[in-house]
Design an enzyme around this catalytic site. Structure first.
Site, PDB file in Angstrom:
ATOM      1  N   GLN A 178       0.958  -1.225   0.036  1.00 57.52           N
ATOM      2  CA  GLN A 178       0.021   0.124   0.019  1.00 57.52           C
ATOM      3  C   GLN A 178       0.997   1.296  -0.036  1.00 57.52           C
ATOM      4  OE1 GLN A 178      -2.281   1.723   3.221  1.00 57.52           O
ATOM      5  NE2 GLN A 178      -3.941   1.085   2.130  1.00 57.52           N
TER       6      GLN A 178
ATOM      7  N   TYR B  56      -5.879  10.830   3.923  1.00 60.51           N
ATOM      8  CA  TYR B  56      -4.668  11.277   3.781  1.00 60.51           C
ATOM      9  C   TYR B  56      -4.734  12.061   2.422  1.00 60.51           C
ATOM     10  CZ  TYR B  56      -3.316   8.334   7.919  1.00 60.51           C
ATOM     11  OH  TYR B  56      -3.261   7.988   8.998  1.00 60.51           O
TER      12      TYR B  56
ATOM     13  N   ARG C 291      -7.858   1.620  -1.885  1.00 58.27           N
ATOM     14  CA  ARG C 291      -8.401   1.740  -0.804  1.00 58.27           C
ATOM     15  C   ARG C 291      -9.051   3.094  -0.639  1.00 58.27           C
ATOM     16  NH1 ARG C 291      -8.429   1.034   5.672  1.00 58.27           N
ATOM     17  NH2 ARG C 291      -9.159  -1.315   5.604  1.00 58.27           N
TER      18      ARG C 291
ATOM     19  N   GLY D 231      -8.710  -6.206   9.576  1.00 56.57           N
ATOM     20  CA  GLY D 231      -7.708  -5.311  10.215  1.00 56.57           C
ATOM     21  C   GLY D 231      -7.124  -5.967  11.496  1.00 56.57           C
ATOM     22  N   ARG D 232      -7.772  -5.294  12.513  1.00 54.29           N
ATOM     23  CA  ARG D 232      -7.427  -5.515  13.928  1.00 54.29           C
ATOM     24  C   ARG D 232      -7.346  -6.787  14.398  1.00 54.29           C
ATOM     25  NH1 ARG D 232     -11.063  -1.762  17.155  1.00 54.29           N
ATOM     26  NH2 ARG D 232     -12.121  -1.859  15.458  1.00 54.29           N
TER      27      ARG D 232
END
Length: 369
Positions: free
Chosen positions: A99, A179, A226, A317-318
């Site tokens: 990424q 971002y 993403r 993810g987590r």
């Protein structure tokens, strides 16, 4: 159990044996000068059973990097240090894409020798920036000039070429979470009145130009993106997400990118509550490729959304932090191991809370020893 998650899927040129993807997770284990470290080889190898690993967000340039001990991909030293990571994943039978990350206005001047960060417009992110010397107030960013846009695209292109040299299987553009690309996409942070601002067609321009460069380097079948299309993220939001992301989806459809990953609101509000409904239906209406959803899924909810066709795969993810064998746990219907010490151990340097989580088999063996 969860048969839908264990059907193979083709993600462009990548053949994934299951639909349980590892979402990008910033972990802060790189060394000086954003160079990957040896323990990162172990970390990614441990999780190689994922259908596909999407690497942690990786800085494309010093200008775009503002997270302590996050890795980069702009230097030869970084490329060489990434090579054993990709080799470790491949030797374990896995697949991994990188990424690509430019943080934009989130980068604190601390990381830039006092220079201002860049963004779409002269705006400031809320809250504080994380630095090696603690939290510091964010600052108002400097708007990128029109004559700087080719340089930004070139930086992404250089990073994509380096990712290929490092042995990755593809690249993903980080266009989410407030971002740089997201700062251009959404109108709370993009206040421009030139070719990169105003209409949705203009606000997606930088995303399109970067994606075109990545496709030219890798081929469309190894490039993904993403996005986080609904709700505020680090102060970035949009007044009409359906219209904006319909345009983004049309651009991505024309480019024939390998897949789109969407970070949508989770059930526990971890990333902020929002009244904006999920936007995956907007992408389904305009994009024909695989759609990967990420939204604090349980294995049951993930299987249901894949079975119904709402999603083609789910990125977790987590749960991958403390469950290196997440695929096997889902296969057996076992509980996910808890993230002990979270969030403290997410970003601490060293092995603790990073590569010391046991697999289910190891935990059971220890319990019966």
């Amino acid at each position: 159990m969860h048969e839908s998650l264990f059907r193979p899927i083709q993600l462009g040129a990548i053949s994934a044996p299951n639909r349980i993807l590892m979402a990008p997770l910033t972990r802060g284990r790189a060394g000086p000068d954003a160079v990957p470290t040896e323990i990162m080889q172990t970390y990614y190898r441990q999780r190689a059973s994922a259908g596909l690993i999407i690497s942690e967000a990786t800085g494309i340039s010093r200008e775009g990097s503002g997270w302590p001990s996050a890795p980069g991909i702009w230097s030869d030293a970084q490329v060489e240090a990434w090579k054993p990571v990709t080799e470790a994943v491949h030797e374990a039978g896995g697949r991994i894409i990188m990424q690509l990350w430019h943080m934009g206005r989130i980068v604190h001047p601390y990381f830039l020798d006092g220079e201002l960060p860049v963004s779409a417009s002269a705006t400031m992110a809320p809250g504080h920036a994380h630095t090696p010397e603690g939290r510091m107030d964010n600052v108002v960013a400097r708007p990128l000039r029109l004559d700087e846009m080719p340089r930004i695209v070139d930086d992404y292109g250089h990073a994509a070429e380096n990712a290929k040299r490092a042995g990755f299987d593809g690249v993903q553009l980080h266009g989410a979470n407030g971002y740089l690309i997201d700062q251009f996409l959404r109108n709370s942070s993009n206040l421009r009145d030139d070719d990169y601002g105003g209409s949705p067609e203009n606000r997606v321009r930088l995303m399109r130009e970067v994606m075109e460069r990545l496709v030219a380097i890798w081929g469309a079948d190894r490039v993904s993106i993403r996005l986080s299309p609904n709700g505020e993220s680090q102060g970035v939001d949009d007044s009409d997400p359906a219209t904006l992301y319909a345009e983004a989806a049309r651009v991505l459809e024309a480019l024939k990118v390998s897949f789109i990953e969407l970070r949508q609101p989770g059930p526990d509000g971890t990333f902020g509550a929002t009244t904006v409904p999920p936007q995956d239906h907007v992408f389904r209406a305009h994009y024909s490729g695989p759609l990967v959803l990420n939204s604090d899924y349980t294995s049951e909810a993930a299987d249901a959304d894949v079975a119904s066709g709402r999603a083609d795969a789910i990125s977790f993810g987590r749960p991958y932090i403390s469950n290196p064998d997440l695929v096997e746990r889902i296969r057996l219907g076992a509980e996910f191991a808890p993230n002990v010490g979270v969030p403290q151990t997410w970003y601490f340097p060293g092995e603790a809370g990073y590569i010391d989580y046991p697999t289910l088999a190891e935990a059971q063996a220890s319990a019966t020893a």
